[in-house]
Design an enzyme around this catalytic site. Structure first.
Site, short mmCIF file in Angstrom:
data_model
loop_
_atom_site.label_atom_id
_atom_site.label_comp_id
_atom_site.label_asym_id
_atom_site.label_seq_id
_atom_site.Cartn_x
_atom_site.Cartn_y
_atom_site.Cartn_z
N ARG A 14 0.81 -1.23 0.00
CA ARG A 14 0.00 0.00 0.00
C ARG A 14 0.84 1.27 0.00
NH1 ARG A 14 -4.23 -1.07 4.73
NH2 ARG A 14 -2.70 -2.64 5.36
N ASN A 376 39.02 39.35 3.13
CA ASN A 376 37.80 40.00 2.63
C ASN A 376 37.63 39.65 1.15
OD1 ASN A 376 35.59 42.10 3.25
ND2 ASN A 376 36.45 42.78 1.30
N TYR A 386 37.05 23.98 -11.41
CA TYR A 386 36.82 22.77 -12.21
C TYR A 386 37.33 23.00 -13.63
CZ TYR A 386 34.22 18.83 -14.24
OH TYR A 386 33.88 17.67 -14.88
#
Length: 466
Positions: A14, A376, A386
């Site tokens: 179910r 900063n 990448y």
């Protein structure tokens, strides 16, 4: 001694899912893991998990969990009922002389205190069997339990086998049993499948054992089983109410509890404020003084004291004390942010480590980067990590600054006290104490304008008469 058998062999048709029913997630754990969690304080001598449907998947899932007591797998190749399931443990408990606690792998809301009460009653009365029962306002679908005045069980009848008169009884069988194992081992081979389903019912054991006592659970919601998605959602709502009530009692402020979800696995210290529409998932730890949300997701992450998170997502990451996250920041992939930092609007950190008092205030992406203290990062700075084949690291030293729209092409090592000019593309390592300018020189051409189609060089229409 107490052994436990958990019935977890069913498919759960179910649920309409290829995932075994007992592996569906519920509040940070799978359904069957919630059952195992309720046993932690009991620390059984043996724990037997009876598996059948998708046996390899169930074994692999449970093998990953960190449990305080060991458990063993027992395979039920054919699912022929609860009695048949427990019959499978006979060879495993051949020399066992204690009590056997039988639980259902799809009944995840049982409290440890309830199981302890069941075991205590069983031992005090020296029962052959003690079963957990409940008085349900709507008992449809549950087997009915019939007792005398002393709660001694006379008969258990499955719902599908009940007469109309028997269905008026509201005491139901919760499917949780405690047996004197030596007695049960003698009875199990005598079970018959003379019923509509042609199954071996564990409930039939009461016909052969004496005495069998019923123990009513105080909160009937504990024994609610899960057979479909609607019941899964109901169980989740009950678990959420428990979890949130626990944390509010422990000193955590939930501004709008109905809009907040907290997994059962999350740990929160006092004096934390959780704003509306915030969701805490997995193995998350939030320390005192934090303010999370509104509109935030924190999953499998650790937040130290006085961290604020506003409209942001943090997954698999760590944030040190007194740091501000957001709005609209995303930390993922084992990011680590130091103390006193600011991670601001539309900033993404992936697998990056930031030192104390480092700020990334706006519109930046730092992937596979290591930043020192007091760095900063100017608006629009990205690490180009990448190359199309593999990821590369970027390292930025203490007190360095990147100008707006800087691109740092990894692999790259930038020293301490470096200033990178706005708009620079940095492709080579930079030593300490430098100004880096990596952009084309500005060129100005006076009197130049864009020529539109149909115009000559002086801007006149070609068809125009002089």
């Amino acid at each position: 001694m107490v052994a436990v058998a958990i019935l977890a062999a069913g498919r759960g048709t179910r649920m309409k899912s290829s995932l075994p029913k007992v592996l569906h997630p519920l509040g940070g754990r799978s359904i069957v893991e919630q059952v195992l969690q309720s046993l932690q304080a009991i620390s059984p001598t043996r724990c037997l998990v009876i598996v059948g449907y998708q046996v390899d998947q169930v074994k692999a899932s449970l093998a990953k969990i960190d449990n305080v007591f060991p458990f063993e797998f027992v395979e039920q190749t054919e699912q022929l009922g609860t009695g048949h399931a427990v019959q499978q443990v006979i060879p495993y408990l051949e020399n066992f002389t204690g009590d056997l606690l039988v639980l259902n792998g799809d009944v995840p809301l049982l409290r440890t205190e309830t199981l302890q009460q069941l075991l205590q009653t069983h031992k005090e009365h020296q029962n052959a069997a003690t079963i957990l029962t409940a008085q349900l306002p709507n008992p449809q679908g549950y087997g009915r339990v019939f007792c005398d005045e002393g709660n001694i069980v006379q008969q258990i009848v499955e719902d599908r086998d009940c007469s109309a008169a028997q269905k008026q009884n509201c005491r139901i069988n919760a499917g949780v049993y405690c047996y004197r194992w030596s007695d049960l081992a003698d009875v199990l081979p005598r079970l018959q499948s003379n019923n509509n389903q042609k199954e071996y019912y564990l409930t039939d054991t009461v016909n052969f054992l004496n005495p069998v006592m019923a123990v009513d659970v105080e909160d009937y919601q504990e024994i609610l089983g899960i057979n479909d998605r609607q019941q899964l959602a109901t169980a989740y709502s009950i678990l959420q109410e428990r979890v949130k009530s626990k944390w509010m009692a422990a000193g955590v402020t939930l501004i709008d509890p109905d809009s907040i979800t907290i997994d059962d696995t999350v740990q929160i210290q006092p004096d934390v404020i959780i704003e509306p529409q915030t969701h805490l998932r997995g193995q998350t730890v939030i320390q005192s003084g934090c303010r999370i949300g509104p509109g935030s997701l924190v999953e499998n992450s650790s937040l130290e004291e006085n961290v604020s998170v506003l409209y942001s997502v943090i997954t698999d990451s760590r944030v040190a004390a007194n740091t501000r996250i957001g709005p609209y920041a995303h930390l993922r992939g084992h990011a680590s942010v130091g103390a006193g930092c600011k991670i601001g609007n539309f900033v993404e950190l992936k697998n990056s480590q930031l030192g104390d008092r480092t700020n990334v205030a706006h519109l930046s992406y730092l992937g596979d980067a290591t930043l020192g203290t007091q760095v900063n990062v100017g608006a629009g700075t990205i690490t180009a990590n990448y190359d199309g084949v593999q990821k590369h690291p970027t390292k930025i030293g203490d007190r360095s600054k990147t100008g707006a729209n800087s691109v740092l092409v990894a692999p790259l090592n930038i020293g301490n006290d470096v200033n990178i000019a706005a708009g620079s593309a940095v492709t080579e390592d930079v030593p300490d104490d430098c100004l880096v300018i990596g952009r084309a020189r500005q060129v100005i051409k006076p009197g130049w304008r864009l020529k539109r189609r149909g115009q000559d060089l002086e801007g006149r229409d070609r068809g125009e008469k002089e």
